[in-house]
Design a protein around this motif. Sequence first.
Motif, PDB file in Angstrom:
ATOM      1  N   PRO A 132      39.481  51.485  24.662  1.00 17.86           N
ATOM      2  CA  PRO A 132      39.641  50.531  23.550  1.00 17.86           C
ATOM      3  C   PRO A 132      40.721  51.010  22.581  1.00 17.86           C
TER       4      PRO A 132
ATOM      5  N   VAL B  82      45.966  45.511  25.031  1.00 14.66           N
ATOM      6  CA  VAL B  82      45.393  44.181  24.830  1.00 14.66           C
ATOM      7  C   VAL B  82      46.021  43.221  25.835  1.00 14.66           C
TER       8      VAL B  82
ATOM      9  N   ARG C   5      37.778  32.487  24.711  1.00 14.85           N
ATOM     10  CA  ARG C   5      37.090  33.538  23.962  1.00 14.85           C
ATOM     11  C   ARG C   5      37.790  34.852  24.280  1.00 14.85           C
ATOM     12  N   THR C   6      38.006  35.646  23.239  1.00 14.53           N
ATOM     13  CA  THR C   6      38.627  36.948  23.407  1.00 14.53           C
ATOM     14  C   THR C   6      37.700  38.003  22.813  1.00 14.53           C
ATOM     15  N   SER C   7      37.540  39.116  23.508  1.00  9.88           N
ATOM     16  CA  SER C   7      36.686  40.187  22.984  1.00  9.88           C
ATOM     17  C   SER C   7      37.324  40.786  21.737  1.00  9.88           C
ATOM     18  N   SER C   8      36.523  41.467  20.937  1.00 14.42           N
ATOM     19  CA  SER C   8      37.015  42.033  19.681  1.00 14.42           C
ATOM     20  C   SER C   8      38.091  43.093  19.902  1.00 14.42           C
ATOM     21  N   ASP C   9      38.054  43.777  21.054  1.00 10.58           N
ATOM     22  CA  ASP C   9      39.073  44.803  21.305  1.00 10.58           C
ATOM     23  C   ASP C   9      40.268  44.271  22.107  1.00 10.58           C
ATOM     24  N   GLY C  10      40.261  42.972  22.460  1.00 12.87           N
ATOM     25  CA  GLY C  10      41.399  42.350  23.136  1.00 12.87           C
ATOM     26  C   GLY C  10      41.528  42.678  24.605  1.00 12.87           C
ATOM     27  N   ARG C  11      40.463  43.227  25.226  1.00 15.12           N
ATOM     28  CA  ARG C  11      40.546  43.602  26.636  1.00 15.12           C
ATOM     29  C   ARG C  11      39.840  42.616  27.565  1.00 15.12           C
TER      30      ARG C  11
END
Length: 131
Positions: A70, A74, A89-95
Motif C-alpha cells: 500500500p 495506484v 468503486r475504488t479502494s482507499s489505497d487505489g489498488r
Amino acid sequence: RGTDVDTSRATPSVDTPNAARKAEPRRVAIRIGPRPTQVPGSLARDGTDSVIVFLPKGKLVSVRLERVPPGVGVIRIVHTRTGAPLTARTSSDGRFISGRPAEDGEYRIEVRRIGNADDGHIPYMLSLTLR
C-alpha cells in the motif's frame, strides 16, 4: 564562428543511458469468468505502465494491483478514445477498481508508482476479472 554548436539543449539520443522512453501500452485480452487474467509488469521510479483492454458495455470488470505494498502504486481506468474515467468503486489505497463500462470500447489501465523510497524497479501483477 558560425560553426559553433550549442549542445546544452540537445535532446537525449537513444544511446544515452538515462534517456526517458515512453513505452507503448500493451494490448491484453481478458477472459470472461471467475478466474482472473493476470498481467505481470514492472514499475521504475516515477514510472507509469499502461495496458489496453476491450471492455463490453455493462459487464462487471474488477482490476486488482497485486504484489505492491500500500502507498507504492495506484491504478486508474480510462476510456482510450475519450479519456473519461471508468465510473467505478475504488479502494482507499487505489489498488482495486470495480465497475461497469457505460459503452463498449478500448480502455487503458494505468499503473502508476507513487511511493519512491527505492530507486529500483518494483514488480507487480494486475489481476483482471470480467463477468
